[in-house]
Design a protein around this motif. Structure first.
Motif, PDB file in Angstrom:
ATOM      1  N   PRO A  60       0.527  -2.867  -5.591  1.00  0.00           N
ATOM      2  CA  PRO A  60       1.224  -1.686  -6.126  1.00  0.00           C
ATOM      3  C   PRO A  60       0.751  -1.222  -7.493  1.00  0.00           C
ATOM      4  CG  PRO A  60       2.796  -3.154  -5.085  1.00  0.00           C
ATOM      5  CD  PRO A  60       1.479  -3.891  -5.120  1.00  0.00           C
ATOM      6  N   VAL A  61       0.279  -2.128  -8.354  1.00  0.00           N
ATOM      7  CA  VAL A  61      -0.132  -1.713  -9.700  1.00  0.00           C
ATOM      8  C   VAL A  61      -1.645  -1.598  -9.849  1.00  0.00           C
ATOM      9  CG1 VAL A  61       1.902  -2.594 -10.891  1.00  0.00           C
ATOM     10  CG2 VAL A  61      -0.055  -4.103 -10.545  1.00  0.00           C
ATOM     11  N   LEU A  62      -2.410  -1.877  -8.804  1.00  0.00           N
ATOM     12  CA  LEU A  62      -3.871  -1.824  -8.944  1.00  0.00           C
ATOM     13  C   LEU A  62      -4.387  -0.424  -9.276  1.00  0.00           C
ATOM     14  CD1 LEU A  62      -5.284  -4.329  -6.280  1.00  0.00           C
ATOM     15  CD2 LEU A  62      -4.970  -4.625  -8.744  1.00  0.00           C
ATOM     16  N   PRO A  63      -3.883   0.663  -8.660  1.00  0.00           N
ATOM     17  CA  PRO A  63      -4.344   1.987  -9.094  1.00  0.00           C
ATOM     18  C   PRO A  63      -4.023   2.282 -10.555  1.00  0.00           C
ATOM     19  CG  PRO A  63      -3.335   2.144  -6.927  1.00  0.00           C
ATOM     20  CD  PRO A  63      -3.040   0.763  -7.449  1.00  0.00           C
ATOM     21  N   ILE A  64      -2.849   1.850 -11.034  1.00  0.00           N
ATOM     22  CA  ILE A  64      -2.500   2.038 -12.450  1.00  0.00           C
ATOM     23  C   ILE A  64      -3.442   1.215 -13.325  1.00  0.00           C
ATOM     24  CG2 ILE A  64      -0.663   1.815 -14.175  1.00  0.00           C
ATOM     25  CD1 ILE A  64       1.349   1.876 -11.851  1.00  0.00           C
ATOM     26  N   TYR A  65      -3.708   0.010 -12.893  1.00  0.00           N
ATOM     27  CA  TYR A  65      -4.608  -0.884 -13.629  1.00  0.00           C
ATOM     28  C   TYR A  65      -5.991  -0.268 -13.745  1.00  0.00           C
ATOM     29  CZ  TYR A  65      -7.215  -5.212 -14.631  1.00  0.00           C
ATOM     30  OH  TYR A  65      -8.034  -6.168 -15.183  1.00  0.00           O
ATOM     31  N   PHE A  66      -6.491   0.295 -12.654  1.00  0.00           N
ATOM     32  CA  PHE A  66      -7.823   0.904 -12.698  1.00  0.00           C
ATOM     33  C   PHE A  66      -7.808   2.147 -13.584  1.00  0.00           C
ATOM     34  CE2 PHE A  66     -11.302   3.512 -10.859  1.00  0.00           C
ATOM     35  CZ  PHE A  66     -12.342   2.655 -11.191  1.00  0.00           C
ATOM     36  N   LEU A  67      -6.711   2.910 -13.545  1.00  0.00           N
ATOM     37  CA  LEU A  67      -6.600   4.080 -14.420  1.00  0.00           C
ATOM     38  C   LEU A  67      -6.662   3.663 -15.883  1.00  0.00           C
ATOM     39  CD1 LEU A  67      -6.072   7.144 -14.625  1.00  0.00           C
ATOM     40  CD2 LEU A  67      -3.623   6.618 -14.604  1.00  0.00           C
TER      41      LEU A  67
ATOM     42  N   SER B  18       0.823  -1.206   0.000  1.00  0.00           N
ATOM     43  CA  SER B  18       0.000   0.000   0.000  1.00  0.00           C
ATOM     44  C   SER B  18       0.855   1.253   0.000  1.00  0.00           C
ATOM     45  CB  SER B  18      -0.931  -0.004   1.220  1.00  0.00           C
ATOM     46  OG  SER B  18      -1.864  -1.059   1.146  1.00  0.00           O
ATOM     47  N   LEU B  19       1.980   1.230   0.729  1.00  0.00           N
ATOM     48  CA  LEU B  19       2.898   2.370   0.723  1.00  0.00           C
ATOM     49  C   LEU B  19       3.426   2.645  -0.679  1.00  0.00           C
ATOM     50  CD1 LEU B  19       5.183   1.872   3.882  1.00  0.00           C
ATOM     51  CD2 LEU B  19       3.328   3.516   3.594  1.00  0.00           C
ATOM     52  N   THR B  20       3.637   1.583  -1.434  1.00  0.00           N
ATOM     53  CA  THR B  20       4.243   1.693  -2.757  1.00  0.00           C
ATOM     54  C   THR B  20       3.277   2.208  -3.813  1.00  0.00           C
ATOM     55  OG1 THR B  20       5.683  -0.174  -2.202  1.00  0.00           O
ATOM     56  CG2 THR B  20       5.469   0.362  -4.525  1.00  0.00           C
ATOM     57  N   ALA B  21       2.005   1.831  -3.701  1.00  0.00           N
ATOM     58  CA  ALA B  21       1.025   2.068  -4.762  1.00  0.00           C
ATOM     59  C   ALA B  21       0.923   3.522  -5.221  1.00  0.00           C
ATOM     60  CB  ALA B  21      -0.343   1.533  -4.324  1.00  0.00           C
ATOM     61  N   PRO B  22       0.790   4.520  -4.322  1.00  0.00           N
ATOM     62  CA  PRO B  22       0.646   5.910  -4.806  1.00  0.00           C
ATOM     63  C   PRO B  22       1.870   6.422  -5.551  1.00  0.00           C
ATOM     64  CG  PRO B  22      -0.020   5.712  -2.495  1.00  0.00           C
ATOM     65  CD  PRO B  22       0.682   4.444  -2.863  1.00  0.00           C
ATOM     66  N   TRP B  23       3.069   6.028  -5.107  1.00  0.00           N
ATOM     67  CA  TRP B  23       4.285   6.504  -5.767  1.00  0.00           C
ATOM     68  C   TRP B  23       4.440   5.880  -7.152  1.00  0.00           C
ATOM     69  CZ3 TRP B  23       6.285  10.644  -3.774  1.00  0.00           C
ATOM     70  CH2 TRP B  23       6.150  10.889  -2.404  1.00  0.00           C
ATOM     71  N   LEU B  24       4.067   4.618  -7.267  1.00  0.00           N
ATOM     72  CA  LEU B  24       4.114   3.974  -8.581  1.00  0.00           C
ATOM     73  C   LEU B  24       3.047   4.573  -9.503  1.00  0.00           C
ATOM     74  CD1 LEU B  24       5.943   1.765  -9.702  1.00  0.00           C
ATOM     75  CD2 LEU B  24       4.145   0.105  -9.237  1.00  0.00           C
ATOM     76  N   PHE B  25       1.932   4.972  -8.905  1.00  0.00           N
ATOM     77  CA  PHE B  25       0.856   5.625  -9.656  1.00  0.00           C
ATOM     78  C   PHE B  25       1.350   6.941 -10.260  1.00  0.00           C
ATOM     79  CE2 PHE B  25      -2.953   8.421  -9.680  1.00  0.00           C
ATOM     80  CZ  PHE B  25      -3.778   7.673 -10.511  1.00  0.00           C
ATOM     81  N   ILE B  26       2.010   7.767  -9.445  1.00  0.00           N
ATOM     82  CA  ILE B  26       2.559   9.028  -9.943  1.00  0.00           C
ATOM     83  C   ILE B  26       3.604   8.774 -11.029  1.00  0.00           C
ATOM     84  CG2 ILE B  26       4.009  11.003  -9.328  1.00  0.00           C
ATOM     85  CD1 ILE B  26       1.268  11.452  -8.382  1.00  0.00           C
TER      86      ILE B  26
END
Length: 494
Positions: free
Chosen positions: A335-342, A150-158
């Motif tokens: 970590p990649v779920l926010p990118i996946y949803f985007l 979860s810590l990683t997800a937003p930074w990978l998203f940016i």
């Protein structure tokens, strides 16, 4: 002119409202939902940085650890702030930490949304990304959990958004659709920000480091060797810096990363050896892909893949490199779920725009997503064992707790902020004093084995602890692997 100004102000208001909705949902999820997913974030996380008043980064590392102490520092800092504000109880520090981490993640994600908006990214004028993300069934939950993923997800998203912006700007520059000096400068700045963000993600969870490959690939695609040297130089420099920081705690350069690789090579298969199709199958399921597979769907059009290929490339790099690992836990995908949803948002927007033509498909997708969102966002996982710990904490007359037949197999004792409580296991009734029982003792057992305690006449059920609906379903489908998710009863001698 006045009309255009009003329209611009209206659009800004809508964006501000959508941002408020997103932050509010994440904040409330962190505030209400105190659950954690599994054993890893408890035993190799929560127990290390709580209580904040008696822990420090120097004590995060344990023998045979493969986690870097650097990964736990954000959690510890948030808990430490709670302590300085007067929260002495580890549980309250934990709750405060969830809120701080959740808000920080929401703000980082919002920065990504605004970057997309500034670049002119449009799906549908009535389709606001922050609102859609707020009501995606897995987003608020994963942003507010005490997990390294979860810590990683937003930074990978940016980083993923920076990669998309870099590709978009450079493509416009390549086609002479943007001023050369401006485009080159903006692309360089975006490249730097993206590289730094993916290195932060690497610091928080080394397994995502391979996603940094997207930036060299983009510079090679646009034949910009100066940018290739720039991103490689920044990445290598930060890699060395992180390695030196890790050496300070661990004792050798990138000691945690090396231990992680060595451990997975030697013991990875002990946790299971799933098929390489596991993660693609999980993504297919998590993304509710069948709803987007219909005639004339954007999913089958080149324009969609041309506009989202950068995000899919990052996902592909992540999935391929994670698929070579024998064990494939579901949480590794976080970590990649926010990118996946985007990447899926254009499909959702298209279905929304054509909802009158596909009324059943749209309504069923919306209903199913909101059903999952309701339970995932507002119902805490592991709530039964958390409530057991808090009940014991709030009842000082209980000095000894006996867990009968390892159901549950453990409880989060860190949330029992009392030194005088002893937790032990008993496997048969002969170990329990049936006649002259002590009122300071309690028995914790699964509801299904209550009938086995009929001989304990003086022991009475004083409290029941039910798992949330999802945990309850998991327990009944596979009781052997979900003992801590069982309905629980606490007995005391009365």
């Amino acid at each position: 002119m006045i009309k255009n100004l009003r329209l611009q102000n209206l659009m800004q208001l809508k964006m501000s409202l959508s941002a408020i909705i997103f932050i509010s949902i994440v904040f409330l999820c962190a505030l209400i939902n105190d659950g954690f997913m599994g054993t890893d974030e408890y035993w190799t996380g929560i127990t290390r940085y709580l209580p904040a008043q008696s822990t420090s980064p120097s004590g995060f590392l344990q023998p045979e650890d493969v986690k870097s102490p650097l990964q736990m520092i954000p959690f510890w800092i948030a808990a430490k702030v709670g302590y300085t504000l007067g929260l002495d109880d580890p549980y309250h520090q934990y709750r405060f930490m969830l809120v701080i981490i959740g808000l920080a993640h929401a703000l980082i994600m919002l920065a990504g949304f605004y970057l997309l908006k500034a670049e002119g990214y449009k799906i549908n004028e009535s389709f606001k990304l922050p609102v859609v993300f707020a009501f995606c069934y897995f987003i608020p939950f994963i942003l507010t959990r005490p997990m390294f993923e979860s810590l990683t997800a937003p930074w990978l998203f940016i980083a993923a958004i920076c990669a998309w912006v870099y590709d978009t700007q450079h493509s416009a520059f390549d086609q002479n659709k943007a001023p050369g000096i401006v485009s080159s400068k903006l692309s360089q700045n975006i490249l730097i920000v993206g590289t730094v963000c993916v290195c932060i993600a690497f610091l928080l969870r080394p397994q995502v480091g391979t996603c940094a490959l997207i930036f060299p690939l983009l510079t090679l695609r646009h034949k910009n060797m100066r940018h290739l040297y720039l991103t490689a130089g920044i990445g290598l420099g930060l890699f060395v810096l992180i390695g030196l920081m890790d050496a300070y705690f661990v004792g050798r350069f990138h000691g945690s990363l090396r231990s992680l690789i060595e451990y997975n090579l030697s013991h990875g298969s002990e946790y299971g050896n799933q098929s390489v199709a596991t993660y693609p199958g999980l993504l297919f399921t998590l993304g509710l892909i069948p709803w987007f597979l219909y005639k004339d769907s954007v999913f089958f059009k080149k324009e969609y893949w041309r506009s989202t290929w950068v995000w899919w490339a990052i996902i592909a790099i992540f999935v391929v490199t994670h698929s070579v690992i024998a064990q494939k836990f579901e949480r590794f995908l976080i970590p990649v779920l926010p990118i996946y949803f985007l990447a899926l948002c254009p499909l959702i927007a298209n279905l929304w725009a054509e909802r009158k033509l596909h009324r059943f498909r749209w309504r069923s997708l919306l209903a199913f997503n909101l059903f999952l969102w309701f339970f995932a966002t507002w119902f805490a996982p592991q709530n039964n064992i958390i409530e057991v710990s808090r009940y014991i904490h709030d009842h000082p007359e209980i000095k000894k707790v006996m867990i009968y037949k390892k159901v549950p197999d453990w409880i989060p004792e860190i949330f029992i902020d009392r030194k005088d409580v002893k937790v032990s296991e008993v496997s048969n009734l002969a170990q329990i004093n049936a006649e002259n029982c002590d009122p300071s003792e309690a028995i914790l057992l699964g509801k299904t084995v209550l009938g086995e305690t009929e001989g304990l006449v003086r022991w009475k059920v004083v409290e029941k602890f039910s798992p949330n609906p999802i945990d309850n379903l998991a327990y009944h489908l596979n009781p052997a692997k979900n003992l801590r998710r069982a309905p629980l009863l606490l007995l005391q001698c009365l």
